[in-house]
Design an enzyme around this catalytic site. Sequence first.
Site, PDB file in Angstrom:
ATOM      1  N   LEU A  62      10.078  22.621 -42.415  1.00 56.06           N
ATOM      2  CA  LEU A  62      10.880  23.593 -43.183  1.00 56.06           C
ATOM      3  C   LEU A  62      11.720  24.487 -42.269  1.00 56.06           C
ATOM      4  O   LEU A  62      12.918  24.692 -42.498  1.00 56.06           O
ATOM      5  CB  LEU A  62       9.904  24.431 -44.012  1.00 56.06           C
ATOM      6  CG  LEU A  62      10.425  25.394 -45.068  1.00 56.06           C
ATOM      7  CD1 LEU A  62      11.291  24.661 -46.083  1.00 56.06           C
ATOM      8  CD2 LEU A  62       9.243  26.078 -45.769  1.00 56.06           C
ATOM      9  N   ARG A 101      12.927  24.026 -39.477  1.00 56.85           N
ATOM     10  CA  ARG A 101      14.000  23.357 -38.736  1.00 56.85           C
ATOM     11  C   ARG A 101      15.355  23.592 -39.381  1.00 56.85           C
ATOM     12  O   ARG A 101      16.387  23.325 -38.780  1.00 56.85           O
ATOM     13  CB  ARG A 101      13.726  21.849 -38.652  1.00 56.85           C
ATOM     14  CG  ARG A 101      12.537  21.461 -37.812  1.00 56.85           C
ATOM     15  CD  ARG A 101      12.754  21.740 -36.340  1.00 56.85           C
ATOM     16  NE  ARG A 101      13.923  21.079 -35.809  1.00 56.85           N
ATOM     17  CZ  ARG A 101      13.979  19.805 -35.418  1.00 56.85           C
ATOM     18  NH1 ARG A 101      12.891  19.071 -35.456  1.00 56.85           N
ATOM     19  NH2 ARG A 101      15.094  19.276 -34.958  1.00 56.85           N
ATOM     20  N   LEU A 157       3.099  33.675 -41.753  1.00 54.46           N
ATOM     21  CA  LEU A 157       1.808  34.203 -41.296  1.00 54.46           C
ATOM     22  C   LEU A 157       1.577  33.821 -39.829  1.00 54.46           C
ATOM     23  O   LEU A 157       1.688  32.654 -39.461  1.00 54.46           O
ATOM     24  CB  LEU A 157       0.691  33.604 -42.159  1.00 54.46           C
ATOM     25  CG  LEU A 157      -0.741  33.951 -41.759  1.00 54.46           C
ATOM     26  CD1 LEU A 157      -1.030  35.431 -41.994  1.00 54.46           C
ATOM     27  CD2 LEU A 157      -1.738  33.095 -42.538  1.00 54.46           C
ATOM     28  N   GLN A 177      -0.520  33.106 -36.495  1.00 48.10           N
ATOM     29  CA  GLN A 177      -1.859  32.685 -36.061  1.00 48.10           C
ATOM     30  C   GLN A 177      -2.278  33.449 -34.803  1.00 48.10           C
ATOM     31  O   GLN A 177      -3.388  33.259 -34.314  1.00 48.10           O
ATOM     32  CB  GLN A 177      -1.872  31.177 -35.791  1.00 48.10           C
ATOM     33  CG  GLN A 177      -1.765  30.348 -37.053  1.00 48.10           C
ATOM     34  CD  GLN A 177      -1.825  28.858 -36.778  1.00 48.10           C
ATOM     35  OE1 GLN A 177      -1.485  28.389 -35.691  1.00 48.10           O
ATOM     36  NE2 GLN A 177      -2.252  28.099 -37.779  1.00 48.10           N
ATOM     37  N   ARG A 234      15.533  16.616 -48.094  1.00 49.13           N
ATOM     38  CA  ARG A 234      14.073  16.712 -48.005  1.00 49.13           C
ATOM     39  C   ARG A 234      13.315  16.291 -49.262  1.00 49.13           C
ATOM     40  O   ARG A 234      12.163  15.854 -49.169  1.00 49.13           O
ATOM     41  CB  ARG A 234      13.670  18.160 -47.670  1.00 49.13           C
ATOM     42  CG  ARG A 234      14.089  18.618 -46.287  1.00 49.13           C
ATOM     43  CD  ARG A 234      13.415  17.828 -45.204  1.00 49.13           C
ATOM     44  NE  ARG A 234      13.596  18.446 -43.899  1.00 49.13           N
ATOM     45  CZ  ARG A 234      13.043  17.987 -42.790  1.00 49.13           C
ATOM     46  NH1 ARG A 234      12.281  16.910 -42.803  1.00 49.13           N
ATOM     47  NH2 ARG A 234      13.251  18.587 -41.643  1.00 49.13           N
TER      48      ARG A 234
HETATM   49  C1  LIG Z   1      14.050  11.884 -42.857  1.00 44.96           C
HETATM   50  C2  LIG Z   1      14.077  12.902 -41.753  1.00 44.96           C
HETATM   51  C3  LIG Z   1      13.527  12.579 -40.542  1.00 44.96           C
HETATM   52  C4  LIG Z   1      13.567  13.495 -39.484  1.00 44.96           C
HETATM   53  N1  LIG Z   1      13.000  13.161 -38.295  1.00 44.96           N
HETATM   54  C5  LIG Z   1      13.046  14.019 -37.266  1.00 44.96           C
HETATM   55  C6  LIG Z   1      12.474  13.679 -35.994  1.00 44.96           C
HETATM   56  O1  LIG Z   1      11.921  12.620 -35.818  1.00 44.96           O
HETATM   57  N2  LIG Z   1      12.547  14.592 -34.997  1.00 44.96           N
HETATM   58  C7  LIG Z   1      13.195  15.794 -35.170  1.00 44.96           C
HETATM   59  O2  LIG Z   1      13.277  16.567 -34.200  1.00 44.96           O
HETATM   60  N3  LIG Z   1      13.711  16.150 -36.341  1.00 44.96           N
HETATM   61  C8  LIG Z   1      13.656  15.308 -37.409  1.00 44.96           C
HETATM   62  N4  LIG Z   1      14.189  15.668 -38.609  1.00 44.96           N
HETATM   63  C9  LIG Z   1      14.766  16.997 -38.758  1.00 44.96           C
HETATM   64  C10 LIG Z   1      16.297  16.946 -38.767  1.00 44.96           C
HETATM   65  O3  LIG Z   1      16.791  16.391 -37.561  1.00 44.96           O
HETATM   66  C11 LIG Z   1      16.882  18.344 -38.951  1.00 44.96           C
HETATM   67  O4  LIG Z   1      16.521  19.170 -37.860  1.00 44.96           O
HETATM   68  C12 LIG Z   1      16.398  19.021 -40.205  1.00 44.96           C
HETATM   69  O5  LIG Z   1      16.350  18.115 -41.276  1.00 44.96           O
HETATM   70  C13 LIG Z   1      17.367  20.148 -40.547  1.00 44.96           C
HETATM   71  O6  LIG Z   1      18.537  19.545 -41.076  1.00 44.96           O
HETATM   72  P1  LIG Z   1      19.972  20.110 -40.803  1.00 44.96           P
HETATM   73  O7  LIG Z   1      20.257  20.237 -39.355  1.00 44.96           O
HETATM   74  O8  LIG Z   1      20.922  19.273 -41.604  1.00 44.96           O
HETATM   75  O9  LIG Z   1      19.846  21.544 -41.538  1.00 44.96           O
HETATM   76  P2  LIG Z   1      20.370  22.954 -41.085  1.00 44.96           P
HETATM   77  O10 LIG Z   1      19.829  23.323 -39.771  1.00 44.96           O
HETATM   78  O11 LIG Z   1      20.059  23.892 -42.195  1.00 44.96           O
HETATM   79  O12 LIG Z   1      21.920  22.761 -40.970  1.00 44.96           O
HETATM   80  C14 LIG Z   1      22.721  22.537 -42.151  1.00 44.96           C
HETATM   81  C15 LIG Z   1      23.988  21.832 -41.761  1.00 44.96           C
HETATM   82  O13 LIG Z   1      24.756  22.700 -40.932  1.00 44.96           O
HETATM   83  C16 LIG Z   1      25.433  21.923 -39.945  1.00 44.96           C
HETATM   84  N5  LIG Z   1      24.955  22.344 -38.599  1.00 44.96           N
HETATM   85  C17 LIG Z   1      23.828  23.070 -38.348  1.00 44.96           C
HETATM   86  N6  LIG Z   1      23.722  23.297 -37.028  1.00 44.96           N
HETATM   87  C18 LIG Z   1      24.773  22.693 -36.463  1.00 44.96           C
HETATM   88  C19 LIG Z   1      25.203  22.549 -35.132  1.00 44.96           C
HETATM   89  N7  LIG Z   1      24.525  23.073 -34.101  1.00 44.96           N
HETATM   90  N8  LIG Z   1      26.329  21.854 -34.879  1.00 44.96           N
HETATM   91  C20 LIG Z   1      27.034  21.310 -35.886  1.00 44.96           C
HETATM   92  N9  LIG Z   1      26.683  21.382 -37.200  1.00 44.96           N
HETATM   93  C21 LIG Z   1      25.556  22.076 -37.470  1.00 44.96           C
HETATM   94  C22 LIG Z   1      25.116  20.468 -40.224  1.00 44.96           C
HETATM   95  O14 LIG Z   1      26.096  19.945 -41.085  1.00 44.96           O
HETATM   96  C23 LIG Z   1      23.796  20.557 -40.944  1.00 44.96           C
HETATM   97  O15 LIG Z   1      23.530  19.436 -41.767  1.00 44.96           O
HETATM   98  C24 LIG Z   1      14.164  14.770 -39.675  1.00 44.96           C
HETATM   99  C25 LIG Z   1      14.705  15.090 -40.918  1.00 44.96           C
HETATM  100  C26 LIG Z   1      14.664  14.177 -41.944  1.00 44.96           C
HETATM  101  C27 LIG Z   1      15.245  14.572 -43.292  1.00 44.96           C
END
Ligand SMILES: Cc1cc2nc3c(=O)[nH]c(=O)nc-3n(C[C@H](O)[C@H](O)[C@H](O)COP(=O)(O)OP(=O)(O)OC[C@H]3O[C@@H](n4cnc5c(N)ncnc54)[C@H](O)[C@@H]3O)c2cc1C
Length: 258
Positions: free
Chosen positions: A98, A100, A110, A112, A208
């Site tokens: 979440l 991330r 909370l 730890q 998600r």
């Molecule tokens: C099926 C699945 C498998 C996954 N597996 C892994 C894994 O194995 N290891 C792992 O570490 N993570 C994993 N993740 C986490 C994933 O990589 C993302 O960190 C997490 O889903 C947050 O998504 P997001 O970056 O789109 O969301 P947010 O951080 O909320 O960002 C929203 C949107 O803002 C834009 N954005 C945000 N930050 C930036 C930036 N710095 N530069 C450019 N655009 C940006 C993008 O368009 C992004 O989609 C997984 C996620 C999913 C759904």
Amino acid sequence: MSLKVHLIGRTVFDVESFINFLSAHSLGWRRSENASGTDEFVEAAGRICYLSFGRNQSPKSNAEYIRHLIVEGHESVLEHVSWSFLIEGISRACTHQLVRHRVGFSFSQLSQQYHDESDVQCVEPYGLDAYPAAAAAWSTAAKVTKEAYRTIIDELGTGEECQTPGIGHRERLRAIRSAARSILPNAAETKIVMTANARALRHFLNVRGTIPGDTEMRCLSSELLRHLKNESPSIFFDFDSRIHLDGIPIVYRVEKEA
Ligand SMILES: Cc1cc2nc3c(=O)[nH]c(=O)nc-3n(C[C@H](O)[C@H](O)[C@H](O)COP(=O)(O)OP(=O)(O)OC[C@H]3O[C@@H](n4cnc5c(N)ncnc54)[C@H](O)[C@@H]3O)c2cc1C
């Protein structure tokens, strides 16, 4: 321990103040009956972009207006409204996923380090109870881990006796709990307050809520969506949730499936 999602806060649209503004500019606004406050807020903010009030207002309803914003990719307007949820009965594994989400989210979880976790509950994975041997192994591991945590806390002391210069009672206690918590499992139950805006929540539900193998996330997403559709049916018009074949809720995109 089961998941609970409490809706504890929301953006409030001061419609009276907004209408005062429109009146001062001799503008009228045909409002949709029964549109929620957050849905109206988004419509009002969107209409400001083109001052589409009075004679310039199209016959679109609130639902049609917001759908148009989303279809056109004018989604920054959705960032004006947000909701705060208190989530409990969720595993640390799930909240790790979440938190991330970086854009449009705020979290308070909370600790730890400050909170004694001697009585921590563990969140059993959905569907594990159908496999008695696996469920028993899981329960045993959760119990043994909790015992190890308590032993570590007991053996390292209360922090009161700390004589080390530069490390007071409070910091010693943090160090003790940090050592003990290192043994806690991903299943450890936690509580977290999450505030997120509508655009961020739509993105979250999309990436998600729809993954069949991620059952805890599916349940969380479905619970969030249940609140959100109640709060803002126009903004979340294209999301719904249903019980999947495995008996656990899943979020889906309505139009994608049509
Ligand atoms: C099926 C699945 C498998 C996954 N597996 C892994 C894994 O194995 N290891 C792992 O570490 N993570 C994993 N993740 C986490 C994933 O990589 C993302 O960190 C997490 O889903 C947050 O998504 P997001 O970056 O789109 O969301 P947010 O951080 O909320 O960002 C929203 C949107 O803002 C834009 N954005 C945000 N930050 C930036 C930036 N710095 N530069 C450019 N655009 C940006 C993008 O368009 C992004 O989609 C997984 C996620 C999913 C759904």
